[in-house]
Enzyme design. Structure first.
Site, PDB file in Angstrom:
ATOM      1  N   GLN A 144      -5.106  -1.429   9.122  1.00 39.73           N
ATOM      2  CA  GLN A 144      -5.006  -2.766   8.527  1.00 39.73           C
ATOM      3  C   GLN A 144      -5.636  -3.812   9.448  1.00 39.73           C
ATOM      4  O   GLN A 144      -5.338  -3.861  10.638  1.00 39.73           O
ATOM      5  CB  GLN A 144      -3.527  -3.090   8.250  1.00 39.73           C
ATOM      6  CG  GLN A 144      -3.319  -4.381   7.491  1.00 39.73           C
ATOM      7  CD  GLN A 144      -3.870  -4.372   6.065  1.00 39.73           C
ATOM      8  OE1 GLN A 144      -3.956  -3.323   5.422  1.00 39.73           O
ATOM      9  NE2 GLN A 144      -4.266  -5.519   5.573  1.00 39.73           N
ATOM     10  N   ASP A 180     -11.393   2.782   3.199  1.00 39.93           N
ATOM     11  CA  ASP A 180     -11.724   1.364   3.047  1.00 39.93           C
ATOM     12  C   ASP A 180     -13.209   1.182   2.712  1.00 39.93           C
ATOM     13  O   ASP A 180     -13.621   0.098   2.315  1.00 39.93           O
ATOM     14  CB  ASP A 180     -11.442   0.623   4.365  1.00 39.93           C
ATOM     15  CG  ASP A 180     -10.114  -0.118   4.342  1.00 39.93           C
ATOM     16  OD1 ASP A 180      -9.750  -0.630   3.273  1.00 39.93           O
ATOM     17  OD2 ASP A 180      -9.467  -0.187   5.399  1.00 39.93           O
ATOM     18  N   LYS A 209       0.843  -1.203   0.000  1.00 37.30           N
ATOM     19  CA  LYS A 209       0.000   0.000   0.000  1.00 37.30           C
ATOM     20  C   LYS A 209       0.880   1.256   0.000  1.00 37.30           C
ATOM     21  O   LYS A 209       0.617   2.219  -0.715  1.00 37.30           O
ATOM     22  CB  LYS A 209      -0.966  -0.014   1.201  1.00 37.30           C
ATOM     23  CG  LYS A 209      -2.091  -1.022   0.999  1.00 37.30           C
ATOM     24  CD  LYS A 209      -2.967  -1.255   2.217  1.00 37.30           C
ATOM     25  CE  LYS A 209      -3.951  -2.391   1.896  1.00 37.30           C
ATOM     26  NZ  LYS A 209      -4.882  -2.738   2.969  1.00 37.30           N
TER      27      LYS A 209
END
Ligand code: GUN
Length: 282
Positions: free
Chosen positions: A97, A120, A53
């Site tokens: 995460q 997200d 990422k």
């Protein structure tokens, strides 16, 4: 004859568009776009995802801020960090995460992220907006699937789509996106009776189960589009998907491989969402 959907190639194409968008944003507003990436603990798969990422950020010109916290981090410490990031003007998107260490309340931590920074697309407001077909930040993996279908010229309108899996991260938003695109959608899961019968009706079959090679050739209609969201290991420890690719591919009009299908799109869509979040914040 089936066509392989090349997620890497699509991903590169989209990243080029995102890079241009980031450049334009910087020129127009005279500031950087920032993504905060939070990793708590030492889950080895998470470390790889986070590294990728951050690498993707560099590639498209987004500034990443990484926060590596030890596995012993307390609920309070985690919440404090997220609250800081919420109030930090340099940060346009916050990514925590998952999975978090078991002693932490993930739901509580994620709930601190406002919908405007929820790159997200996991929060209730973004999920609710997606349900109502309103503009929002959409979960990266299912949004990546939609982008791939679009770029392949596959229109879900009027098609029968079957999504196997009902997770909040993939299955549910995937079903909503396909529904919003005018498909007739069935969501199947572990309690669905006669799963094979349902799958055999699918013009578009999305496998998001998390079990290696679960979808076999006898479950797939001739000419179906098969999208494999799985990231599993086969009996030899080799990376594979939820679809028994070698046997299923001959029945398909289109199929995504694992690796190199949906996977590369997920991180690309995170970059896309971060750019979107920045543009919406001005
Ligand atoms: N863990 C596995 N997939 C994801 C994802 O898409 N987002 C976050 N935050 N964590 C994950």
């Amino acid at each position: 004859m089936f066509k392989l959907i090349d997620g890497k190639a699509h991903s590169q194409g989209i990243r080029q568009e995102i890079s241009k968008g980031v450049e334009e944003y910087k020129k127009n507003f005279g500031k950087e776009i920032g993504l905060a990436v939070v990793l708590i603990g030492d889950n080895s798969a998470s470390k790889v995802y986070v590294r990728n990422k951050i690498k993707a950020c560099e590639e498209v010109g987004i500034k990443s801020y990484s926060y590596y916290l030890p596995a012993e981090t307390s609920q309070n410490q985690a919440e404090e960090l997220v609250n800081e990031l919420v109030n930090d003007e340099r940060i346009n998107g916050i990514l925590v995460q998952l999975p978090l260490p078991e002693h932490l309340n993930s739901e509580k931590i994620l709930s601190l992220i406002p919908m405007s920074k929820d790159v997200d697309g996991f929060c209730a407001e973004n999920m609710g907006s997606l349900c109502m077909n309103k503009e929002c930040l959409v979960a990266c993996t299912p949004n990546g699937v939609m982008k791939m279908l679009e770029r392949e010229g596959i229109d879900p309108k009027g098609k029968k789509a079957v999504v196997v899996g009902r997770s909040n991260i993939v299955g549910k938003p995937m079903a909503m996106l396909l529904l919003n695109a005018d498909a007739t959608v069935t969501v199947c899961h572990s309690k669905t009776p006669d799963l094979k019968k349902q799958c055999l009706e699918a013009d578009i079959l999305v496998a998001a189960i998390g079990r290696a090679k679960f979808i076999t050739a006898d479950m797939v209609k001739e000419g179906a589009v098969v999208i494999d969201v799985g990231m599993d290991r086969d009996e030899n420890g080799k990376l594979c998907g939820d679809v028994d690719f070698e046997n299923v591919k001959e029945k398909c009009s289109y199929i995504t491989p694992v690796p190199g299908g949906v996977g590369p799109m997920t991180i690309t869509m995170l970059m896309y969402n971060t750019l979107e979040a920045a543009k919406r914040s001005v």
